[in-house]
Design a protein around this motif. Structure first.
Motif, mmCIF file in Angstrom:
data_model
loop_
_atom_site.group_PDB
_atom_site.id
_atom_site.type_symbol
_atom_site.label_atom_id
_atom_site.label_comp_id
_atom_site.label_asym_id
_atom_site.label_seq_id
_atom_site.Cartn_x
_atom_site.Cartn_y
_atom_site.Cartn_z
ATOM 1 N N LYS A 17 -2.804 -44.406 -11.959
ATOM 2 C CA LYS A 17 -3.173 -43.154 -11.416
ATOM 3 C C LYS A 17 -2.838 -42.087 -12.500
ATOM 4 C CE LYS A 17 -3.127 -40.290 -7.264
ATOM 5 N NZ LYS A 17 -2.709 -40.269 -5.826
ATOM 6 N N ASN A 18 -3.835 -41.279 -13.219
ATOM 7 C CA ASN A 18 -3.779 -40.298 -14.123
ATOM 8 C C ASN A 18 -2.952 -40.643 -15.290
ATOM 9 O OD1 ASN A 18 -3.656 -37.860 -15.029
ATOM 10 N ND2 ASN A 18 -2.593 -36.904 -13.329
ATOM 11 N N ALA A 19 -3.345 -41.773 -15.943
ATOM 12 C CA ALA A 19 -2.724 -42.180 -17.090
ATOM 13 C C ALA A 19 -3.133 -41.468 -18.272
ATOM 14 C CB ALA A 19 -3.330 -43.650 -17.363
ATOM 15 N N ARG A 20 -3.259 -39.974 -18.132
ATOM 16 C CA ARG A 20 -3.597 -39.470 -19.345
ATOM 17 C C ARG A 20 -2.342 -38.873 -20.133
ATOM 18 N NH1 ARG A 20 -8.924 -38.966 -20.368
ATOM 19 N NH2 ARG A 20 -10.167 -38.677 -18.591
ATOM 20 N N ALA A 21 -2.233 -38.663 -21.552
ATOM 21 C CA ALA A 21 -1.382 -38.450 -22.230
ATOM 22 C C ALA A 21 -1.073 -36.813 -21.975
ATOM 23 C CB ALA A 21 -1.580 -38.693 -23.508
ATOM 24 N N LYS A 22 0.452 -36.475 -21.816
ATOM 25 C CA LYS A 22 0.778 -35.140 -21.986
ATOM 26 C C LYS A 22 0.678 -34.834 -23.384
ATOM 27 C CE LYS A 22 3.711 -35.539 -18.116
ATOM 28 N NZ LYS A 22 5.115 -35.290 -17.204
ATOM 29 N N ARG A 23 0.121 -33.535 -23.440
ATOM 30 C CA ARG A 23 -0.272 -33.022 -24.857
ATOM 31 C C ARG A 23 0.591 -31.646 -25.025
ATOM 32 N NH1 ARG A 23 -4.729 -35.278 -27.290
ATOM 33 N NH2 ARG A 23 -5.775 -36.812 -25.862
ATOM 34 N N ILE A 24 0.694 -31.096 -26.390
ATOM 35 C CA ILE A 24 1.358 -30.106 -26.616
ATOM 36 C C ILE A 24 0.271 -28.938 -26.515
ATOM 37 C CG2 ILE A 24 2.313 -28.545 -28.472
ATOM 38 C CD1 ILE A 24 3.618 -31.250 -29.526
ATOM 39 N N TRP B 195 10.529 -36.402 -46.256
ATOM 40 C CA TRP B 195 10.488 -35.125 -45.905
ATOM 41 C C TRP B 195 9.419 -34.756 -45.096
ATOM 42 C CZ3 TRP B 195 6.683 -31.306 -46.680
ATOM 43 C CH2 TRP B 195 7.135 -29.946 -46.460
ATOM 44 N N TRP B 196 8.168 -35.498 -45.344
ATOM 45 C CA TRP B 196 7.012 -35.105 -44.575
ATOM 46 C C TRP B 196 7.322 -35.689 -43.035
ATOM 47 C CZ3 TRP B 196 2.720 -32.815 -44.729
ATOM 48 C CH2 TRP B 196 1.520 -33.115 -43.658
ATOM 49 N N ASN B 197 8.064 -36.914 -42.806
ATOM 50 C CA ASN B 197 8.249 -37.458 -41.602
ATOM 51 C C ASN B 197 9.286 -36.342 -40.878
ATOM 52 O OD1 ASN B 197 6.706 -39.710 -41.832
ATOM 53 N ND2 ASN B 197 8.252 -40.979 -42.362
ATOM 54 N N ARG B 198 10.406 -35.916 -41.333
ATOM 55 C CA ARG B 198 11.193 -35.112 -40.898
ATOM 56 C C ARG B 198 10.750 -33.751 -40.627
ATOM 57 N NH1 ARG B 198 15.043 -33.797 -37.947
ATOM 58 N NH2 ARG B 198 16.668 -32.524 -38.595
ATOM 59 N N THR B 199 9.766 -33.221 -41.275
ATOM 60 C CA THR B 199 9.145 -32.075 -40.976
ATOM 61 C C THR B 199 8.086 -32.181 -39.618
ATOM 62 O OG1 THR B 199 9.131 -31.450 -43.204
ATOM 63 C CG2 THR B 199 7.471 -30.322 -41.840
ATOM 64 N N MET B 200 7.257 -33.143 -39.611
ATOM 65 C CA MET B 200 6.556 -33.697 -38.455
ATOM 66 C C MET B 200 7.471 -33.775 -37.255
ATOM 67 S SD MET B 200 4.155 -36.674 -37.799
ATOM 68 C CE MET B 200 5.697 -37.845 -37.482
ATOM 69 N N GLU B 201 8.568 -34.225 -37.307
ATOM 70 C CA GLU B 201 9.362 -34.261 -36.096
ATOM 71 C C GLU B 201 9.938 -32.999 -35.776
ATOM 72 O OE1 GLU B 201 12.783 -36.755 -37.271
ATOM 73 O OE2 GLU B 201 11.405 -38.768 -37.185
ATOM 74 N N ILE B 202 10.310 -32.278 -36.770
ATOM 75 C CA ILE B 202 10.766 -30.919 -36.289
ATOM 76 C C ILE B 202 9.551 -29.880 -35.662
ATOM 77 C CG2 ILE B 202 11.601 -28.609 -37.445
ATOM 78 C CD1 ILE B 202 13.064 -30.364 -39.494
ATOM 79 N N ILE B 203 8.440 -30.243 -36.306
ATOM 80 C CA ILE B 203 7.239 -29.387 -35.627
ATOM 81 C C ILE B 203 7.020 -29.797 -34.379
ATOM 82 C CG2 ILE B 203 4.700 -28.785 -36.078
ATOM 83 C CD1 ILE B 203 5.339 -28.818 -39.289
ATOM 84 N N LEU B 204 6.748 -31.017 -34.265
ATOM 85 C CA LEU B 204 6.525 -31.399 -32.719
ATOM 86 C C LEU B 204 7.607 -31.130 -31.687
ATOM 87 C CD1 LEU B 204 5.017 -35.068 -33.518
ATOM 88 C CD2 LEU B 204 3.869 -32.880 -33.012
ATOM 89 N N ARG B 205 8.780 -31.201 -32.215
ATOM 90 C CA ARG B 205 10.102 -30.739 -31.358
ATOM 91 C C ARG B 205 9.966 -29.554 -30.699
ATOM 92 N NH1 ARG B 205 14.632 -29.279 -32.497
ATOM 93 N NH2 ARG B 205 14.561 -29.914 -34.400
ATOM 94 N N VAL B 206 9.902 -28.715 -31.829
ATOM 95 C CA VAL B 206 9.816 -27.377 -31.477
ATOM 96 C C VAL B 206 8.683 -26.783 -30.702
ATOM 97 C CG1 VAL B 206 9.477 -24.758 -32.776
ATOM 98 C CG2 VAL B 206 11.143 -26.658 -33.691
ATOM 99 N N ALA B 207 7.336 -27.392 -30.910
ATOM 100 C CA ALA B 207 6.205 -26.975 -30.329
ATOM 101 C C ALA B 207 6.421 -27.482 -28.644
ATOM 102 C CB ALA B 207 5.180 -27.726 -30.795
ATOM 103 N N ARG B 208 7.291 -28.520 -28.736
ATOM 104 C CA ARG B 208 7.423 -29.232 -26.980
ATOM 105 C C ARG B 208 8.086 -28.124 -26.409
ATOM 106 N NH1 ARG B 208 8.908 -33.810 -29.201
ATOM 107 N NH2 ARG B 208 7.043 -35.148 -29.733
ATOM 108 N N GLU B 209 9.299 -27.484 -27.256
ATOM 109 C CA GLU B 209 10.178 -26.417 -26.649
ATOM 110 C C GLU B 209 9.507 -25.424 -26.358
ATOM 111 O OE1 GLU B 209 13.757 -26.177 -29.169
ATOM 112 O OE2 GLU B 209 14.122 -28.080 -29.226
ATOM 113 N N ILE B 210 8.739 -24.545 -27.240
ATOM 114 C CA ILE B 210 8.293 -23.373 -27.138
ATOM 115 C C ILE B 210 6.915 -23.408 -26.675
ATOM 116 C CG2 ILE B 210 7.559 -21.383 -28.609
ATOM 117 C CD1 ILE B 210 9.803 -21.975 -30.695
ATOM 118 N N LEU B 211 6.015 -24.106 -27.075
ATOM 119 C CA LEU B 211 4.809 -24.056 -26.151
ATOM 120 C C LEU B 211 4.716 -24.958 -25.164
ATOM 121 C CD1 LEU B 211 2.743 -24.639 -29.553
ATOM 122 C CD2 LEU B 211 3.250 -22.461 -28.613
ATOM 123 N N GLY B 212 5.417 -25.882 -24.804
ATOM 124 C CA GLY B 212 5.378 -26.723 -23.573
ATOM 125 C C GLY B 212 4.152 -27.764 -23.618
#
Length: 127
Positions: free
Chosen positions: A13-20, A52-69
């Motif tokens: 039921k409602n198997a959609r992914a949560k998106r930033i 560096w690329w992987n670390r940057t991606m992790e940071i951007i996604l984590r911050v986006a989840r925190e601030i943008l929801g």
């Protein structure tokens, strides 16, 4: 010998992914907060580019989840069909019936009838 197999059908039921909610970056205050937090957490000390690329991606996604929801994952299904006039309703009904017929028979002629009904429905609803 008798072979009995039970097949369980799993329904999600409602198997959609949560998106930033990236669209929130259009708001000036949220955009400023996002930039500041990402720049504070980024470091240029890593020498390996992949690391560096992987670390940057992790940071951007984590911050986006925190601030943008994140979205709830639900699809908006409130389709305002009362806005359609009779011509659009008839074309949509014909398309639906043609598709049901084609799904039952799988014949080429029924497929062509469905495609024509689909084109007509799109044309009438876009005006």
């Amino acid at each position: 010998m008798e072979l009995v197999m039970e097949i369980e059908q799993i329904r999600r039921k409602n198997a959609r992914a949560k998106r930033i909610k990236w669209f929130k970056l259009k708001e000036i205050e949220l955009c400023r907060q996002f930039k500041e937090k990402v720049l504070v957490e980024l470091t240029h000390e890593i020498e390996d580019v992949d690391e560096w690329w992987n670390r940057t991606m992790e940071i951007i996604l984590r911050v986006a989840r925190e601030i943008l929801g994140k979205s709830s994952g639900k699809m908006f299904e409130n389709k305002e069909t009362w806005l359609f006039n009779e011509e659009v309703k008839d074309a949509t009904k014909q398309k639906r019936e043609a598709k049901k017929k084609w799904e039952g028979t799988q014949m080429e002629e029924d497929w062509m009838v469905y495609k024509e009904a689909n084109k007509l429905a799109k044309k009438t609803s876009s005006c």
